[in-house]
Design a protein around this motif. Sequence first.
Motif, PDB file in Angstrom:
ATOM      1  N   ARG A 180       0.870  -1.240   0.070  1.00 39.28           N
ATOM      2  CA  ARG A 180      -0.107   0.049   0.039  1.00 39.28           C
ATOM      3  C   ARG A 180       0.857   1.365   0.005  1.00 39.28           C
ATOM      4  NH1 ARG A 180      -3.912   1.654   4.589  1.00 39.28           N
ATOM      5  NH2 ARG A 180      -5.008   3.508   3.355  1.00 39.28           N
ATOM      6  N   GLU A 221      11.216  11.147  -1.602  1.00 38.54           N
ATOM      7  CA  GLU A 221      12.389  11.965  -1.293  1.00 38.54           C
ATOM      8  C   GLU A 221      13.403  10.789  -0.917  1.00 38.54           C
ATOM      9  OE1 GLU A 221      10.655  15.011   1.197  1.00 38.54           O
ATOM     10  OE2 GLU A 221      11.914  16.457  -0.076  1.00 38.54           O
ATOM     11  N   GLU A 234       3.901  18.239   0.100  1.00 43.17           N
ATOM     12  CA  GLU A 234       4.268  19.231   1.196  1.00 43.17           C
ATOM     13  C   GLU A 234       3.485  20.512   1.237  1.00 43.17           C
ATOM     14  OE1 GLU A 234       6.200  17.479  -0.512  1.00 43.17           O
ATOM     15  OE2 GLU A 234       8.039  16.451   1.016  1.00 43.17           O
TER      16      GLU A 234
HETATM   17  N1  CAA Z   1       2.822  11.259   8.653  1.00 43.99           N
HETATM   18  C1  CAA Z   1       1.616  10.509   9.694  1.00 43.99           C
HETATM   19  N2  CAA Z   1       0.944   9.859   9.592  1.00 43.99           N
HETATM   20  C2  CAA Z   1       0.420   9.503   8.518  1.00 43.99           C
HETATM   21  C3  CAA Z   1       1.250   9.999   7.257  1.00 43.99           C
HETATM   22  C4  CAA Z   1       2.198  10.864   7.458  1.00 43.99           C
HETATM   23  N3  CAA Z   1       2.947  11.438   6.548  1.00 43.99           N
HETATM   24  N4  CAA Z   1       0.271   9.581   6.127  1.00 43.99           N
HETATM   25  C5  CAA Z   1      -0.363   8.738   6.652  1.00 43.99           C
HETATM   26  N5  CAA Z   1      -0.537   8.596   7.944  1.00 43.99           N
HETATM   27  C6  CAA Z   1      -1.419   7.933   8.613  1.00 43.99           C
HETATM   28  C7  CAA Z   1      -2.617   8.496   8.812  1.00 43.99           C
HETATM   29  O1  CAA Z   1      -2.875   9.834   9.902  1.00 43.99           O
HETATM   30  C8  CAA Z   1      -3.615   7.193   9.349  1.00 43.99           C
HETATM   31  O2  CAA Z   1      -3.494   7.096  10.764  1.00 43.99           O
HETATM   32  P1  CAA Z   1      -4.805   7.212  11.525  1.00 43.99           P
HETATM   33  O3  CAA Z   1      -5.590   5.812  10.999  1.00 43.99           O
HETATM   34  O4  CAA Z   1      -4.363   6.795  12.897  1.00 43.99           O
HETATM   35  O5  CAA Z   1      -5.653   8.273  11.347  1.00 43.99           O
HETATM   36  C9  CAA Z   1      -2.995   6.283   8.357  1.00 43.99           C
HETATM   37  O6  CAA Z   1      -1.480   6.628   8.093  1.00 43.99           O
HETATM   38  C10 CAA Z   1      -3.624   5.889   7.120  1.00 43.99           C
HETATM   39  O7  CAA Z   1      -3.634   6.849   6.426  1.00 43.99           O
HETATM   40  P2  CAA Z   1      -5.120   7.548   5.886  1.00 43.99           P
HETATM   41  O8  CAA Z   1      -6.268   7.119   6.549  1.00 43.99           O
HETATM   42  O9  CAA Z   1      -4.729   8.990   5.412  1.00 43.99           O
HETATM   43  O10 CAA Z   1      -5.159   6.916   4.299  1.00 43.99           O
HETATM   44  P3  CAA Z   1      -5.873   7.045   3.192  1.00 43.99           P
HETATM   45  O11 CAA Z   1      -5.890   5.800   2.083  1.00 43.99           O
HETATM   46  O12 CAA Z   1      -7.177   7.738   3.159  1.00 43.99           O
HETATM   47  O13 CAA Z   1      -4.739   8.249   2.548  1.00 43.99           O
HETATM   48  C11 CAA Z   1      -2.680   9.263   1.830  1.00 43.99           C
HETATM   49  C12 CAA Z   1      -3.436   7.864   1.968  1.00 43.99           C
HETATM   50  C13 CAA Z   1      -3.268  10.173   0.295  1.00 43.99           C
HETATM   51  C14 CAA Z   1      -1.406   8.702   1.608  1.00 43.99           C
HETATM   52  C15 CAA Z   1      -2.707  10.207   3.078  1.00 43.99           C
HETATM   53  O14 CAA Z   1      -2.507   9.304   4.008  1.00 43.99           O
HETATM   54  C16 CAA Z   1      -1.936  11.386   3.099  1.00 43.99           C
HETATM   55  O15 CAA Z   1      -2.080  12.273   2.291  1.00 43.99           O
HETATM   56  N6  CAA Z   1      -0.713  11.127   3.657  1.00 43.99           N
HETATM   57  C17 CAA Z   1      -0.026  12.347   4.044  1.00 43.99           C
HETATM   58  C18 CAA Z   1       1.109  12.514   2.523  1.00 43.99           C
HETATM   59  C19 CAA Z   1       1.896  13.686   2.763  1.00 43.99           C
HETATM   60  O16 CAA Z   1       1.358  14.964   3.137  1.00 43.99           O
HETATM   61  N7  CAA Z   1       3.057  13.482   2.864  1.00 43.99           N
HETATM   62  C20 CAA Z   1       3.980  14.724   3.027  1.00 43.99           C
HETATM   63  C21 CAA Z   1       4.481  14.632   4.501  1.00 43.99           C
HETATM   64  S1  CAA Z   1       5.442  16.069   4.910  1.00 43.99           S
HETATM   65  C22 CAA Z   1       7.070  15.562   4.406  1.00 43.99           C
HETATM   66  O17 CAA Z   1       7.125  14.753   4.004  1.00 43.99           O
HETATM   67  C23 CAA Z   1       8.025  16.724   4.685  1.00 43.99           C
HETATM   68  C24 CAA Z   1       9.422  16.413   4.121  1.00 43.99           C
HETATM   69  O18 CAA Z   1       9.579  16.628   2.673  1.00 43.99           O
HETATM   70  C25 CAA Z   1      10.347  16.110   4.912  1.00 43.99           C
END
Ligand code: CAA
Length: 257
Positions: free
Chosen positions: A59, A111, A131
């Motif tokens: 996934r 990344e 982001e």
């Molecule tokens: N950090 C922490 N927890 C995360 C996560 C993340 N990046 N991505 C997913 N999770 C967690 C969710 O919070 C959720 O936990 P809970 O069940 O406790 O709520 C679990 O994983 C499952 O995720 P979803 O319920 O959201 O699953 P989905 O299938 O509906 O969606 C997804 C999947 C589209 C990937 C969505 O989880 C999402 O958008 N995630 C964040 C993606 C993101 O923004 N990444 C960038 C992070 S910032 C970064 O990376 C900065 C950098 O460059 C250093």
Amino acid sequence: MAYETLIVETRGNVGLVTLNRPQALNALNSTVLKELKEAYAAFHADETVGAIVLTGSERAFAAGADIKEMQPLEFADIYKSDFISGWEEVAKARKPVIAAVSGFALGGGCELAMMCDFIIASETAKFGQPEITLGVIPGMGGSQRLTRAVGKAKAMDLILTGRMMDAAEAERSGLVSRVVAPERLLDEAFAAAEKIASLSRPSVMMAKEAVNRAFETTLEEGLRFERRLFHSLFATDDQKEGMAAFVEKRKPAFTHR
Ligand code: CAA
């Protein structure tokens, strides 16, 4: 060694690291960073390991840096600790690392995949730098490595809109080297890693250094660097063996493996 967020194993001459935080779609927190550095260090110390495969789950390869860990952080703290800089150590692995990506590779996940030497993707892979939708920008190299990999137009499109691209678009753009059916992903990555591990280690490591130098220097300096490495390989037994084996129409038996 027991890991909390990774599964680390050795299969033949290949080290395999599987990101293992399924409850958070393998979000990258400080424990993952610490453990990944330890796992890589162990593989580097292990003479039998010639290449590494880094993978996640079906996934998600990794859905980014851990947003819940970052949420409370303040500027002064992350500035003082130079938050994220530790990942550069992961990017500097000397043995070849292949990313085998299935599902989400977003933000820090994309990344991290780009810190590897090349990416083999499953048809289900989705890459992106979302982001901007969190009020920040990529912080683990996305603005730099993605731009070098896919060019300005595609990098701007992904980084400014936060949209995802599928495996076919990622392959078209040059971000991934191959796309395979989901059930073939690990076998394909392993076959590539085993091939690399069967070759002469100094030539493999120098080839990696030479390609990486292309991102750091001018063409003239890069060509000189490549040529000097090429010259130096003639000091190895493995150059003698590799060329003799070709002439004698047999498989080479490299010493430095
Ligand atoms: N950090 C922490 N927890 C995360 C996560 C993340 N990046 N991505 C997913 N999770 C967690 C969710 O919070 C959720 O936990 P809970 O069940 O406790 O709520 C679990 O994983 C499952 O995720 P979803 O319920 O959201 O699953 P989905 O299938 O509906 O969606 C997804 C999947 C589209 C990937 C969505 O989880 C999402 O958008 N995630 C964040 C993606 C993101 O923004 N990444 C960038 C992070 S910032 C970064 O990376 C900065 C950098 O460059 C250093």
